[in-house]
Design an enzyme around this catalytic site. Structure first.
Site, PDB file in Angstrom:
ATOM      1  N   TYR A 117      -2.113  -0.910  10.303  1.00 46.25           N
ATOM      2  CA  TYR A 117      -2.204  -1.275   8.875  1.00 46.25           C
ATOM      3  C   TYR A 117      -0.949  -0.813   8.139  1.00 46.25           C
ATOM      4  CZ  TYR A 117      -3.961  -1.310   4.046  1.00 46.25           C
ATOM      5  OH  TYR A 117      -4.121  -1.527   2.691  1.00 46.25           O
ATOM      6  N   SER A 132       0.874  -1.179   0.000  1.00 43.90           N
ATOM      7  CA  SER A 132       0.000   0.000   0.000  1.00 43.90           C
ATOM      8  C   SER A 132       0.904   1.220   0.000  1.00 43.90           C
ATOM      9  CB  SER A 132      -0.867  -0.028   1.271  1.00 43.90           C
ATOM     10  OG  SER A 132      -1.472   1.228   1.477  1.00 43.90           O
TER      11      SER A 132
END
Ligand code: NDP
Length: 253
Positions: free
Chosen positions: A171, A158
């Site tokens: 995350y 990401s």
């Protein structure tokens, strides 16, 4: 350096013919699109995920489109222990002999809070699903990926796994860990194995996770998972067999 899909790549309809590919989180979002895309290009896909009905729906879609018969492997990555991954490996070895591709796609978002406010339970769940499960799955499957003359492991990263950002908490940290795992593993395997290992950032994509992370955003701002599949195909097909240890972006923006 961030890499993108080579301009010259065009996926042949049968570019994954004869390959066995496992996709985690195959029931929804990007994983679902990847499983359907891989099957459409000839792969036998192992659909791993936690909601059986969603996996069955993907299974039915592949069957209805005439793709190679897939397999369903329900597994809760937050509860699974190493023995579960060894059992998976033994099952795949018995059923298929070897594995040519592994797409680590399943992830959880966890709490979007400041580190100082993040609960330990949420932190641990994100690390378990996004990092520990990937390690255990990879470790157990490496022996059956070393059998073919080439195999591909794709880890899903990401943008917050490449540059830290406030309030992305566990995350973001889990995606940094993913990037680290890619670099260490790719370096280890570079001269000892035919397995290549790459990190893929899909970029903003219209899925349940994106909608949860950005509730105020109009969903159609972002491409659908089907639209970002060319890089997923490239990295799984033999066209990328020389590429390892690299960071890729599925979108240019
Ligand atoms: P979704 O939330 O739409 O899908 C995630 C998938 O992972 C679902 O199939 C889900 O299963 C599965 N999953 C979640 N937890 C578990 C678990 N404990 N055990 C087994 N399976 C589980 O996410 P996306 O498709 O958006 O994301 C796919 C990947 O792309 C992730 O790694 C994400 O971090 C990454 N990514 C996504 C971006 C985006 O904009 N969408 C941007 C950057 C990265 P179920 O449906 O059964 O819950």
């Amino acid at each position: 350096m961030i890499h993108t899909l080579p301009d010259t790549f065009e996926a042949a309809p049968d570019c994954l013919q004869g390959k066995n590919i496992l996709v985690t989180g195959a029931g929804d979002g990007i994983g679902r699109a990847a499983a359907l895309t891989y099957a459409r290009h000839g792969a036998t896909v192992v659909l791993l995920g936690k909601t059986v009905e969603k996996l069955e729906a993907v299974y039915d879609e592949i069957e209805a489109s005439g793709g190679p018969q897939p397999a369903i492997y329900p597994l809760h990555l937050n509860g699974a222990v190493f023995k579960d991954y060894e059992d998976l490996r033994d099952t795949l070895e018995k059923e298929f002999g070897a594995l040519h591709g592994l797409l680590h796609n399943a992830s959880v978002l966890g709490e979007r809070k400041a580190i100082g406010q993040t609960s330990v339970d949420s932190w641990n769940e994100v690390m378990q699903v996004n990092v520990n499960a990937q390690f255990m799955l990879t470790r157990s499957l490496l022996p059956i990926m070393d059998i073919p003359d080439t195999a591909s492991v794709i880890f899903t990263s990401s943008s917050v796994g490449r540059t830290g950002r406030a309030y992305w908490g566990a995350y973001a940290v889990s995606k940094f860990a993913t990037e680290g795992l890619v670099q260490v593993l790719a370096d280890e395997l570079a001269n000892t194995s035919n397995i290549r290992v790459n990190s893929l950032n899909p970029g903003a994509t219209n899925t349940a996770m994106r909608r949860a992370a950005y509730p105020g955003e109009s969903p159609d701002t972002n491409p659908m998972p089907e639209e970002i599949m060319p890089l997923y195909l490239y990295l799984m097909s033999d066209a990328s067999r020389e590429q390892t240890g690299l960071q890729w972006n599925a979108q240019n923006t």
